[in-house]
Design a protein around this motif. Structure first.
Motif, PDB file in Angstrom:
ATOM      1  N   ASN A  75       0.538  -0.904   0.079  1.00 18.52           N
ATOM      2  CA  ASN A  75      -0.153  -0.525   0.691  1.00 18.52           C
ATOM      3  C   ASN A  75       0.463   1.377  -0.067  1.00 18.52           C
ATOM      4  O   ASN A  75       0.309   1.947  -0.708  1.00 18.52           O
ATOM      5  N   CYS A  76       2.311   1.278   0.656  1.00 17.64           N
ATOM      6  CA  CYS A  76       2.789   2.538   0.813  1.00 17.64           C
ATOM      7  C   CYS A  76       3.772   2.413  -0.559  1.00 17.64           C
ATOM      8  O   CYS A  76       3.394   3.580  -1.183  1.00 17.64           O
ATOM      9  N   ARG A 101       0.968   4.188  -3.230  1.00 21.57           N
ATOM     10  CA  ARG A 101       0.507   5.685  -2.608  1.00 21.57           C
ATOM     11  C   ARG A 101       2.101   6.545  -3.482  1.00 21.57           C
ATOM     12  O   ARG A 101       2.464   7.868  -4.135  1.00 21.57           O
ATOM     13  N   CYS A 102       3.744   5.764  -3.365  1.00 20.05           N
ATOM     14  CA  CYS A 102       4.836   6.593  -3.798  1.00 20.05           C
ATOM     15  C   CYS A 102       4.242   6.450  -5.010  1.00 20.05           C
ATOM     16  O   CYS A 102       5.385   7.457  -5.739  1.00 20.05           O
ATOM     17  N   THR A 134       2.425   6.669  -7.466  1.00 21.55           N
ATOM     18  CA  THR A 134       1.367   7.879  -7.421  1.00 21.55           C
ATOM     19  C   THR A 134       2.365   9.124  -7.317  1.00 21.55           C
ATOM     20  O   THR A 134       1.467  10.715  -8.280  1.00 21.55           O
ATOM     21  N   SER A 135       2.576   9.114  -6.941  1.00 20.64           N
ATOM     22  CA  SER A 135       3.146  10.870  -6.327  1.00 20.64           C
ATOM     23  C   SER A 135       4.869  10.730  -7.112  1.00 20.64           C
ATOM     24  O   SER A 135       5.877  11.717  -6.162  1.00 20.64           O
ATOM     25  N   GLY A 138      -1.404   1.960  -7.537  1.00 18.43           N
ATOM     26  CA  GLY A 138      -0.444   3.301  -8.177  1.00 18.43           C
ATOM     27  C   GLY A 138       0.450   3.059  -9.364  1.00 18.43           C
ATOM     28  O   GLY A 138       0.552   3.618  -9.966  1.00 18.43           O
TER      29      GLY A 138
END
Length: 241
Positions: A25-26, A29-30, A32-33, A58
């Motif tokens: 999950n972490c 998220r990374c 996507t950014s 992601g």
């Protein structure tokens, strides 16, 4: 970016190995950014289809990753179906490594379907999977309409005559860019090698092909193997010049 265990030593704890749900999950998220991230190596992390599904939330939103290494994991056909979405119209992926996973024939069909319309992928590694002859055929049938893939590794996938026939069709395409192929450690026989040789007579793109460790190839294919080597070597010299 590389994810894994570093310097765990001899006093390791078994639970340290493998990606956890929170990690996936972490990372998602990374992805996507991270507009400047180009290479992701997630090999040897015990990633299965469920973890891959989380990572894909992601990856699918990232438009900068060009090299993705998911080798030595536990990805099956369901995971490949998810990954094939990265080969769609918005794809920027140039290298995909899925070696040593658990991909069967259906996974070959999903990848073949993705390759039909993909125009970015250059390198695909599927070594040490379980495509079988049917899966190899479906993968290569999709490759006939692809104009970008240059390097393909299908070593150790139990491939035979059906895959060879599909590969011959690819080699006979006038605009095929495929220049490096690894078909070692499969189930090809002497007739397959002789047929493959006939399809390469007018091919000017292939500069490397590995046909070693196909135990059913006998001495009656030696002449064809030598001729294939000569054709490939001549093509390589033409490229260098």
């Amino acid at each position: 970016m590389t994810y894994g265990i570093k310097k765990c030593g001899m006093e390791y704890v078994r639970m340290m190995f493998g990606m956890k749900i929170s990690d996936a999950n972490c990372l998602a998220r990374c992805f996507t950014s991270a507009p400047n991230l180009t290479t992701v190596v997630l090999s040897s992390n015990l990633i299965d289809d469920d973890l891959l599904r989380m990572l894909m939330t992601g990856l699918i939103k990232n438009d900068s990753i060009t090299h993705l290494d998911m080798s030595h994991n536990k990805i099956t056909n369901h995971g490949v179906r998810l990954l094939s979405k990265l080969l769609g119209a918005q794809s920027v992926l140039t290298s995909l490594n899925l070696s040593d996973n658990q991909i069967h024939a259906e996974g070959g069909r999903y990848l073949g379907r993705g390759l039909r319309t993909n125009d970015t992928l250059i390198d695909l590694n599927l070594r040490l999977n379980r495509l079988t002859d049917d899966g190899g055929r479906m993968l290569l049938e999709g490759l006939r309409q692809n104009n970008t893939l240059m390097r393909l590794n299908l070593s150790s996938n139990s491939l035979g005559s059906e895959t060879t026939g599909a590969l011959m069709s690819v080699f006979q395409e006038p605009d095929t860019p495929l220049c490096t192929v690894d078909m070692s450690c499969n189930n090809m026989n002497s007739i397959d090698v002789i047929s493959l040789h006939s399809s390469l007579e007018n091919n000017r793109a292939l500069t490397s092909i590995d046909l070693r460790m196909n135990p059913e190839v006998g001495t009656d294919a030696d002449e064809a193997l030598d001729s294939i080597h000569d054709i490939v070597h001549a093509n390589e010299l033409d490229v260098r010049n």
